[in-house]
Design a protein around this motif. Structure first.
Motif, PDB file in Angstrom:
ATOM      1  N   SER A   5     -26.207  49.586 -10.112  1.00 40.97           N
ATOM      2  CA  SER A   5     -25.955  48.332  -9.406  1.00 40.97           C
ATOM      3  C   SER A   5     -24.802  48.464  -8.429  1.00 40.97           C
ATOM      4  O   SER A   5     -23.925  49.321  -8.587  1.00 40.97           O
ATOM      5  N   VAL A   6     -24.810  47.592  -7.434  1.00 35.77           N
ATOM      6  CA  VAL A   6     -23.635  47.355  -6.597  1.00 35.77           C
ATOM      7  C   VAL A   6     -22.863  46.214  -7.251  1.00 35.77           C
ATOM      8  O   VAL A   6     -23.446  45.170  -7.568  1.00 35.77           O
ATOM      9  N   ILE A   7     -21.585  46.410  -7.486  1.00 37.84           N
ATOM     10  CA  ILE A   7     -20.784  45.403  -8.197  1.00 37.84           C
ATOM     11  C   ILE A   7     -19.639  44.927  -7.320  1.00 37.84           C
ATOM     12  O   ILE A   7     -18.901  45.735  -6.746  1.00 37.84           O
ATOM     13  N   CYS A   8     -19.532  43.615  -7.191  1.00 35.26           N
ATOM     14  CA  CYS A   8     -18.412  42.993  -6.481  1.00 35.26           C
ATOM     15  C   CYS A   8     -17.554  42.287  -7.523  1.00 35.26           C
ATOM     16  O   CYS A   8     -17.945  41.241  -8.063  1.00 35.26           O
ATOM     17  N   GLU A   9     -16.417  42.868  -7.806  1.00 29.74           N
ATOM     18  CA  GLU A   9     -15.548  42.340  -8.849  1.00 29.74           C
ATOM     19  C   GLU A   9     -14.861  41.053  -8.375  1.00 29.74           C
ATOM     20  O   GLU A   9     -14.626  40.867  -7.182  1.00 29.74           O
ATOM     21  N   PRO A  10     -14.531  40.151  -9.311  1.00 34.47           N
ATOM     22  CA  PRO A  10     -13.805  38.930  -8.931  1.00 34.47           C
ATOM     23  C   PRO A  10     -12.391  39.254  -8.487  1.00 34.47           C
ATOM     24  O   PRO A  10     -11.834  40.293  -8.853  1.00 34.47           O
ATOM     25  N   GLN A  11     -11.812  38.358  -7.694  1.00 34.31           N
ATOM     26  CA  GLN A  11     -10.441  38.551  -7.219  1.00 34.31           C
ATOM     27  C   GLN A  11      -9.435  38.379  -8.350  1.00 34.31           C
ATOM     28  O   GLN A  11      -8.415  39.051  -8.391  1.00 34.31           O
ATOM     29  N   GLY A  12      -9.746  37.477  -9.271  1.00 32.09           N
ATOM     30  CA  GLY A  12      -8.843  37.233 -10.393  1.00 32.09           C
ATOM     31  C   GLY A  12      -9.514  37.593 -11.709  1.00 32.09           C
ATOM     32  O   GLY A  12     -10.275  38.554 -11.803  1.00 32.09           O
ATOM     33  N   GLN A  13      -9.233  36.806 -12.723  1.00 34.01           N
ATOM     34  CA  GLN A  13      -9.805  37.036 -14.043  1.00 34.01           C
ATOM     35  C   GLN A  13     -11.325  36.840 -14.004  1.00 34.01           C
ATOM     36  O   GLN A  13     -11.832  35.900 -13.395  1.00 34.01           O
ATOM     37  N   HIS A  14     -12.035  37.717 -14.675  1.00 33.56           N
ATOM     38  CA  HIS A  14     -13.497  37.646 -14.740  1.00 33.56           C
ATOM     39  C   HIS A  14     -13.904  36.557 -15.731  1.00 33.56           C
ATOM     40  O   HIS A  14     -13.692  36.666 -16.934  1.00 33.56           O
ATOM     41  N   LYS A  15     -14.509  35.485 -15.203  1.00 31.88           N
ATOM     42  CA  LYS A  15     -14.905  34.356 -16.046  1.00 31.88           C
ATOM     43  C   LYS A  15     -16.404  34.069 -16.003  1.00 31.88           C
ATOM     44  O   LYS A  15     -16.923  33.349 -16.857  1.00 31.88           O
ATOM     45  N   ALA A  16     -17.095  34.568 -14.978  1.00 30.33           N
ATOM     46  CA  ALA A  16     -18.511  34.258 -14.800  1.00 30.33           C
ATOM     47  C   ALA A  16     -19.180  35.412 -14.049  1.00 30.33           C
ATOM     48  O   ALA A  16     -18.508  36.224 -13.403  1.00 30.33           O
TER      49      ALA A  16
END
Length: 218
Positions: A5-16
Protein backbone atom coordinates in the motif's frame (compact mmCIF):
# COMPACT_ATOMS: atom_id res chain seq x y z
CA UNK A 1 -0.43 -12.50 1.03
CA UNK A 2 -0.75 -8.99 2.42
CA UNK A 3 -1.40 -6.19 -0.06
CA UNK A 4 1.27 -3.55 -0.46
CA UNK A 5 0.00 0.00 0.00
CA UNK A 6 0.79 3.68 -0.26
CA UNK A 7 0.41 5.11 3.25
CA UNK A 8 -0.13 8.74 4.20
CA UNK A 9 0.48 9.04 7.91
CA UNK A 10 -1.49 11.56 10.02
CA UNK A 11 0.19 14.80 11.05
CA UNK A 12 -0.54 14.15 14.71
CA UNK A 13 -1.73 11.22 16.77
CA UNK A 14 -3.24 8.38 14.74
CA UNK A 15 -6.93 8.22 15.68
CA UNK A 16 -8.72 7.09 12.51
CA UNK A 17 -8.02 5.35 9.19
CA UNK A 18 -9.36 5.61 5.65
CA UNK A 19 -8.66 2.63 3.38
CA UNK A 20 -9.17 3.76 -0.23
CA UNK A 21 -9.29 1.24 -3.10
CA UNK A 22 -8.44 2.27 -6.67
CA UNK A 23 -10.07 1.26 -9.95
CA UNK A 24 -9.09 -1.14 -12.73
CA UNK A 25 -5.56 -0.65 -14.08
CA UNK A 26 -4.69 2.02 -11.51
CA UNK A 27 -2.64 1.62 -8.33
CA UNK A 28 -2.55 2.94 -4.80
CA UNK A 29 -0.58 5.89 -6.14
CA UNK A 30 -3.56 7.05 -8.19
CA UNK A 31 -5.65 8.53 -5.37
CA UNK A 32 -2.89 9.35 -2.88
CA UNK A 33 -2.56 12.96 -4.17
CA UNK A 34 -6.13 13.65 -3.02
CA UNK A 35 -5.08 13.66 0.65
CA UNK A 36 -3.76 17.26 0.78
CA UNK A 37 -6.78 18.42 -1.26
CA UNK A 38 -9.12 17.05 1.41
CA UNK A 39 -7.54 19.23 4.12
CA UNK A 40 -8.74 17.00 6.94
CA UNK A 41 -8.04 18.76 10.27
CA UNK A 42 -4.92 17.39 11.94
CA UNK A 43 -6.71 16.84 15.25
CA UNK A 44 -8.87 14.10 13.68
CA UNK A 45 -5.67 12.11 13.17
CA UNK A 46 -6.54 10.34 9.91
CA UNK A 47 -4.15 7.86 8.34
CA UNK A 48 -4.84 7.09 4.66
CA UNK A 49 -4.03 3.69 3.20
CA UNK A 50 -4.14 3.19 -0.58
CA UNK A 51 -3.61 -0.52 -1.31
CA UNK A 52 -2.34 -1.82 -4.64
CA UNK A 53 -4.67 -4.41 -6.18
CA UNK A 54 -3.05 -7.70 -7.23
CA UNK A 55 -1.88 -8.01 -10.83
CA UNK A 56 -3.99 -10.41 -12.89
CA UNK A 57 -5.07 -11.11 -16.45
CA UNK A 58 -8.26 -9.23 -17.35
CA UNK A 59 -10.39 -11.07 -19.87
CA UNK A 60 -12.06 -8.09 -21.57
CA UNK A 61 -8.64 -6.46 -22.07
CA UNK A 62 -7.32 -9.38 -24.15
CA UNK A 63 -6.03 -11.06 -20.98
CA UNK A 64 -3.58 -8.22 -20.42
CA UNK A 65 -1.96 -8.30 -16.98
CA UNK A 66 -2.87 -5.27 -14.88
CA UNK A 67 -3.81 -4.33 -11.37
CA UNK A 68 -7.37 -5.47 -10.82
CA UNK A 69 -9.43 -6.40 -7.78
CA UNK A 70 -11.18 -9.05 -9.90
CA UNK A 71 -11.42 -10.25 -13.49
CA UNK A 72 -13.98 -8.79 -15.88
CA UNK A 73 -15.28 -11.41 -18.28
CA UNK A 74 -18.19 -9.45 -19.74
CA UNK A 75 -19.30 -5.82 -19.88
CA UNK A 76 -22.87 -6.90 -19.08
CA UNK A 77 -23.43 -5.48 -15.61
CA UNK A 78 -25.09 -8.62 -14.25
CA UNK A 79 -22.00 -10.64 -15.24
CA UNK A 80 -19.27 -8.03 -14.94
CA UNK A 81 -17.96 -8.68 -11.44
CA UNK A 82 -16.08 -11.97 -11.04
CA UNK A 83 -17.59 -12.99 -7.71
CA UNK A 84 -14.79 -15.37 -6.57
CA UNK A 85 -12.28 -12.60 -7.34
CA UNK A 86 -14.36 -10.05 -5.43
CA UNK A 87 -14.48 -12.35 -2.41
CA UNK A 88 -10.74 -13.05 -2.57
CA UNK A 89 -9.82 -9.36 -2.74
CA UNK A 90 -12.33 -8.57 0.01
CA UNK A 91 -10.50 -11.03 2.27
CA UNK A 92 -7.19 -9.31 1.54
CA UNK A 93 -8.64 -5.87 2.33
CA UNK A 94 -10.19 -7.31 5.47
CA UNK A 95 -6.64 -8.11 6.64
CA UNK A 96 -5.76 -4.42 6.37
CA UNK A 97 -8.79 -3.45 8.47
CA UNK A 98 -7.82 -6.01 11.10
CA UNK A 99 -4.23 -4.76 11.12
CA UNK A 100 -5.49 -1.25 11.83
CA UNK A 101 -7.70 -2.55 14.62
CA UNK A 102 -4.71 -4.38 16.06
CA UNK A 103 -2.96 -0.99 16.21
CA UNK A 104 -5.77 0.26 18.45
CA UNK A 105 -8.05 1.93 15.90
CA UNK A 106 -11.67 0.99 16.60
CA UNK A 107 -13.81 -0.19 13.68
CA UNK A 108 -16.04 2.87 14.13
CA UNK A 109 -13.01 5.02 13.28
CA UNK A 110 -12.27 3.20 10.00
CA UNK A 111 -13.78 4.19 6.65
CA UNK A 112 -13.60 1.87 3.65
CA UNK A 113 -13.62 3.76 0.37
CA UNK A 114 -13.37 2.74 -3.26
CA UNK A 115 -13.64 4.02 -6.81
CA UNK A 116 -15.07 1.85 -9.61
CA UNK A 117 -13.70 -1.70 -9.03
CA UNK A 118 -12.49 -0.57 -5.62
CA UNK A 119 -16.01 0.57 -4.79
CA UNK A 120 -17.33 -2.88 -5.64
CA UNK A 121 -14.97 -4.36 -3.04
CA UNK A 122 -15.98 -1.72 -0.46
CA UNK A 123 -19.70 -2.35 -0.99
CA UNK A 124 -19.13 -6.09 -0.77
CA UNK A 125 -16.87 -6.21 2.29
CA UNK A 126 -18.20 -3.56 4.69
CA UNK A 127 -21.76 -4.93 5.06
CA UNK A 128 -20.34 -8.45 5.58
CA UNK A 129 -17.58 -7.45 8.01
CA UNK A 130 -18.01 -8.63 11.60
CA UNK A 131 -17.61 -5.08 12.99
CA UNK A 132 -19.51 -1.97 11.94
CA UNK A 133 -17.19 0.50 10.23
CA UNK A 134 -17.44 4.29 10.48
CA UNK A 135 -18.73 4.36 6.94
CA UNK A 136 -18.38 3.29 3.33
CA UNK A 137 -17.57 5.59 0.44
CA UNK A 138 -18.50 4.13 -2.94
CA UNK A 139 -17.62 6.26 -5.96
CA UNK A 140 -18.69 5.56 -9.56
CA UNK A 141 -19.39 1.94 -8.78
CA UNK A 142 -21.94 -0.88 -8.57
CA UNK A 143 -22.73 -3.98 -6.50
CA UNK A 144 -21.49 -7.53 -6.97
CA UNK A 145 -24.06 -10.30 -6.45
CA UNK A 146 -26.91 -8.00 -5.40
CA UNK A 147 -29.23 -10.99 -5.10
CA UNK A 148 -27.12 -12.25 -2.15
CA UNK A 149 -26.91 -8.91 -0.34
CA UNK A 150 -29.77 -9.32 2.12
CA UNK A 151 -28.86 -12.88 3.09
CA UNK A 152 -25.16 -12.14 3.63
CA UNK A 153 -25.28 -8.67 5.18
CA UNK A 154 -24.33 -8.44 8.86
CA UNK A 155 -24.15 -4.65 9.25
CA UNK A 156 -27.53 -3.36 8.09
CA UNK A 157 -27.19 0.11 9.63
CA UNK A 158 -24.05 1.21 7.80
CA UNK A 159 -23.56 4.82 6.75
CA UNK A 160 -22.74 5.03 3.03
CA UNK A 161 -21.74 7.87 0.72
CA UNK A 162 -22.27 7.24 -3.00
CA UNK A 163 -21.34 9.50 -5.90
CA UNK A 164 -21.60 8.96 -9.65
CA UNK A 165 -21.23 10.78 -12.95
CA UNK A 166 -24.45 11.12 -14.92
CA UNK A 167 -22.41 10.81 -18.14
CA UNK A 168 -20.42 7.76 -17.00
CA UNK A 169 -20.02 5.40 -19.97
CA UNK A 170 -17.86 2.88 -18.08
CA UNK A 171 -20.32 2.18 -15.27
CA UNK A 172 -23.72 3.68 -16.14
CA UNK A 173 -25.31 5.63 -13.32
CA UNK A 174 -28.30 3.28 -13.17
CA UNK A 175 -25.92 0.58 -11.87
CA UNK A 176 -24.98 2.80 -8.94
CA UNK A 177 -28.65 3.61 -8.37
CA UNK A 178 -29.41 -0.12 -8.23
CA UNK A 179 -26.90 -0.51 -5.40
CA UNK A 180 -28.38 2.56 -3.69
CA UNK A 181 -31.89 1.11 -3.82
CA UNK A 182 -30.77 -2.27 -2.48
CA UNK A 183 -28.96 -0.72 0.49
CA UNK A 184 -31.78 1.70 1.28
CA UNK A 185 -34.25 -1.21 1.23
CA UNK A 186 -32.04 -2.93 3.81
CA UNK A 187 -32.31 0.13 6.07
CA UNK A 188 -28.87 1.63 5.49
CA UNK A 189 -28.21 5.35 5.74
CA UNK A 190 -27.13 6.08 2.15
CA UNK A 191 -26.40 9.55 0.79
CA UNK A 192 -26.31 9.96 -3.01
CA UNK A 193 -24.69 12.65 -5.16
CA UNK A 194 -24.40 12.78 -8.93
CA UNK A 195 -22.50 15.18 -11.15
CA UNK A 196 -22.51 16.01 -14.88
CA UNK A 197 -19.28 14.12 -15.57
CA UNK A 198 -17.94 10.80 -16.85
CA UNK A 199 -16.03 8.07 -14.99
CA UNK A 200 -14.04 10.35 -12.73
CA UNK A 201 -14.02 12.44 -9.55
CA UNK A 202 -14.66 16.20 -9.71
CA UNK A 203 -13.72 19.08 -7.44
CA UNK A 204 -17.20 19.55 -6.06
CA UNK A 205 -17.29 15.85 -5.18
CA UNK A 206 -13.95 16.14 -3.33
CA UNK A 207 -15.47 18.78 -1.05
CA UNK A 208 -18.47 16.53 -0.34
CA UNK A 209 -16.06 13.69 0.47
CA UNK A 210 -14.08 15.97 2.80
CA UNK A 211 -17.13 17.04 4.77
CA UNK A 212 -18.48 13.49 4.97
CA UNK A 213 -15.17 12.08 6.22
CA UNK A 214 -14.90 14.74 8.90
CA UNK A 215 -18.47 14.01 10.01
CA UNK A 216 -17.87 10.27 10.24
CA UNK A 217 -14.44 10.36 11.90
CA UNK A 218 -14.32 13.33 14.25
Amino acid sequence: MSLKSVICEPQGQHKATVIWLHGLGDSGDGFAPIVPQLEIPNDIGVKFIFPHAPTRAVTINNNMEMRAWYDIISLDLDKRADEPGVRESSSQVEEIIEQEMALGIDADKIVLAGFSQGGVIALHLAPRFKHKLAGVMALSTYMCAPQKFNDETIQKDLTVLMAHGSQDEVIPMFAGKQALDIMKSAGMDVTWHDYPMGHQVCGEEVMVIRNWLIEQLQ
